[in-house]
Design a protein around this motif. Sequence first.
Motif, PDB file in Angstrom:
ATOM      1  N   LYS A  75       0.991  -1.604   0.050  1.00  0.00           N
ATOM      2  CA  LYS A  75       0.213   0.334   0.250  1.00  0.00           C
ATOM      3  C   LYS A  75       0.489   1.371   0.094  1.00  0.00           C
ATOM      4  O   LYS A  75       0.573   1.962  -0.478  1.00  0.00           O
ATOM      5  N   THR A  76       2.222   1.779   0.907  1.00  0.00           N
ATOM      6  CA  THR A  76       3.011   2.430   1.233  1.00  0.00           C
ATOM      7  C   THR A  76       3.098   3.011  -0.771  1.00  0.00           C
ATOM      8  O   THR A  76       3.205   4.216  -1.108  1.00  0.00           O
ATOM      9  N   ASP A 178      -2.594   6.406   5.976  1.00  0.00           N
ATOM     10  CA  ASP A 178      -2.627   5.328   6.038  1.00  0.00           C
ATOM     11  C   ASP A 178      -2.960   4.921   6.822  1.00  0.00           C
ATOM     12  O   ASP A 178      -3.019   5.391   7.615  1.00  0.00           O
ATOM     13  N   GLU A 179      -3.234   3.505   6.776  1.00  0.00           N
ATOM     14  CA  GLU A 179      -4.113   2.806   8.237  1.00  0.00           C
ATOM     15  C   GLU A 179      -5.315   3.610   8.295  1.00  0.00           C
ATOM     16  O   GLU A 179      -5.669   4.157  10.189  1.00  0.00           O
TER      17      GLU A 179
END
Length: 236
Positions: A75-76, A178-179
Amino acid sequence: REKEEINNLKNKKKELGEINPDEIQSFAKLPLSKRTLKGLKDSNYLVPTKIQRHSLVFSLRGFDVVAAAKTGFGKTLAFIIPLLEMLYCKRWSPMDGLGVLVITPTRELAYQIFEVLKKVGKEHDFSAGLVIGGKDLKFEWNRVSSCNILICTPGRILQHMTENPEFVADNVQMLILDEADQCLSMGFADTMNCIFEELSCERQTLLFSATQTRDVKDLIRAGCKNPVFCSVHEHS
Ligand code: ADP
Ligand code: MG
């Protein structure tokens, strides 16, 4: 030459709507700048993972994206790439100030994102900073206010927004969580609401997490506009 490349990229991005993400066999097949492609190649990232393929076809075109994929699925890079491309295509310069805010729940995750950004973005000229506390707020002040990209934790960035007179966030073009499910959870609710208030609505918003954030109230709160939902469960 740069202008020509950007015009070229703009045209190629229009065609992204017609391609099947699963047929993208390498990053080089995507409309990405030479600088980003070199950063990817030198970091040994050649083939996009499934969540990267499926989200990039939308995020690169400027859509808001709400993406879900398990830990370890990549995902990064799925948000580092559109972030770099957006700034590059807008010809963002050091003078333009803060253009992208990436918020993640923990210091460790912020560090990891920062490392990926430094590697993959090394050919670009953007300045980036980590805002995760631990240091004296005043020590961070000047540096933070001159960054184009900030990777931060919620509490610390809010502290800058409220206490640092040098800090300006009203030109932010892209917000990335993110998250995201953790960022939008009860524990961070007040902090995140205050952060959202500081940002302009005229921006692209990307949410990434392990589980799909579908709570409409949360999505509206985060400023998502007609987001595209991408969800990937099996690795490839
Ligand atoms: P997530 O955030 O979904 O948990 P990460 O972004 O941390 O996943 O990536 C997990 C691992 O996969 C990292 O070690 C990263 O370097 C690697 N990775 C990500 N994308 C690719 C790719 N396209 N090719 C090869 N390795 C990749
Ligand atoms: Mg991650």
